[in-house]
Design a protein around this motif. Structure first.
Motif: not given
Length: 440
Positions: A116-122
């Protein structure tokens, strides 16, 4: 049923620990009253809706030179990959897509594990969404935008993570064979014990990168019954960093213990119980597994008639939180008492699955209460209405009382000891849950 294992992987400074702490919440102080249980937490239990899983944080140390850092990340990711059922690949929207992310993505793709690709700091969806779409370029599916520090977007991400559980665990459930994890410090003799039990010099250790965890499960037949041994020794990579190695071997141990019914903790007789042994024992105890402590290399110890007693006392003192664990003195080299290991395993498995009728249980508890009065506070005394067993592996009991606050840890322990006196429960931990009921 073993809990699925979810590993968080990613470059340093993308927020892995922040995400870990947000998901693990406040419940993480890994049981405070055991000595030697890890202070730097790298795993925690997470509950999401009706799912429970174990989350592992692969940490990450910033290295000065590029190549060491990459080899280090690779090592971490490999360990996470081989032990996890689902992998959360964390990237950082503010740093954008960097070269190292592609390298990690390639490795993850080869693992054939759900990622699962998780893009943080959004922290602002409007502002960052165009940057989030950038990460489609990694070619491993939809990016899930989150902010670990503000806890935004975690729900959708967890829905995606848990959607992969049933697929990976379905295959495991059909296997009825008892699963036994052999754990302990490096060089305590774990592999030699398995080789000896197999009755042949069969080396299970294969040092090829990407050895999957299935490769270290070994079926052993004894008295016509099959057992699966999970060996944690098979995957020790040369690492320049001693503490990191310890940290990783703990990750592996957690994974092995999680998948096992019963744990053989191998202790080197020439060294005695070490802090790492205590950590590992704490993990198995906390997870409610059956436990047998095997003191190996017993052939090397000079003995008199007090040696066994002296060793036993020392183990009991250091591992005081698990007085129920079975202790055996063995030698993988000479084969001394190894056949007895299987008998002990059988005994412990039976106790782990023992169910006690509510009537019988309450007779024992009523007697215990008569012998030692429950605690009271400000004139109010604890009343125990009844006790019932709700599950096995480990045997778990619910105690219904008039006031939860009055149920002291020490009194629960007293009841546990009375129940053990009556029914044995050798080698397995017991769980007690206190529930309040208003008096009629």
């Amino acid at each position: 049923m073993s809990r699925p294992i979810v590993a968080i992987v990613g470059r340093p400074n993308v927020g892995k620990s922040t995400l870990f702490n947000s998901l693990a919440g406040e419940k993480i102080s890994i049981v405070k009253d055991y000595p030697g249980v890890t202070r730097d937490r790298i795993y925690a239990d997470v509950t999401w809706l009706n799912y429970q899983f174990t989350m592992i944080d692969t940490g990450g140390i910033e290295m000065d030179t590029k190549d060491i850092m990459l080899s280090h990340m690779r090592q971490q990711a490999e360990i996470a990959i081989e032990t996890a059922d689902v992998i959360m690949f964390l990237v950082d929207v503010k740093q954008g897509l960097v070269d190292a992310d592609f390298k990690v993505a390639d490795m993850l793709r080869k693992s054939h594990k759900p990622v699962v690709l998780v893009v943080n700091k959004v922290d602002n969806f409007e502002k960052y969404m165009p940057d989030v779409y950038e990460f489609y370029n990694l070619g491993i599916g939809d990016p899930y935008p989150i902010s670990a520090s503000s806890k935004i977007g975690l729900g959708d991400m967890l829905d995606e993570v848990t959607s992969h559980f049933n697929k990976s665990l379905a295959t495991e459930e059909e296997d009825e064979r008892p699963r036994i994890a052999i754990v302990g410090k490096p060089n305590a003799g774990k592999s030699s014990i398995i080789n000896k039990l197999l009755g042949e010099e069969r080396v299970i250790v294969s040092d090829i990168a990407g050895t999957t965890r299935d490769a270290i499960d070994t079926a052993v037949k004894w008295n016509g019954k099959e057992y699966v041994f999970i060996d944690t020794a098979g995957l020790r990579r040369k690492s320049r960093i001693k503490e990191e190695l310890e940290r990783y071997s703990i990750v592996r141990t957690v994974a092995a213990v999680e998948k096992a019914d019963l744990v053989l903790l191998v202790i080197d007789a020439t060294e005695g119980v070490t802090e790492q042994d205590a950590k590992i024992a704490g993990i198995a105890h906390e997870r409610g597994k059956g436990i047998i402590i095997c003191v190996n290399k017993w052939d090397l110890i000079e003995k008199d008639n007090k040696t066994v007693a002296k060793y036993t006392d020392e183990i009991r003192r250091i591992l005081s939180f698990m007085p129920y664990a079975q202790i055996m003195f063995i030698s993988a080299k000479t084969g001394q008492r190894l056949p007895k290991v299987f008998e002990t395993i059988e005994t412990v498995i039976q106790y782990q699955n023992l169910r006690i009728a509510t009537g019988v249980l309450n007779e024992i508890v009523t007697e215990a209460v008569a012998m030692q009065q429950p605690p009271s506070d400000k004139g109010k005394r604890l009343k125990i209405f009844y006790v019932t067993q709700v599950s096995v592996k480990p045997p778990t009991f619910v105690i219904f009382v008039n006031d939860k606050e009055l149920m002291h840890f020490s009194y629960t322990r007293y009841l546990e000891n009375r129940i053990r006196d009556a029914f044995g429960f050798t080698g397995t931990s017991l769980r007690f849950i206190t529930r309040e009921r208003k008096e009629k």
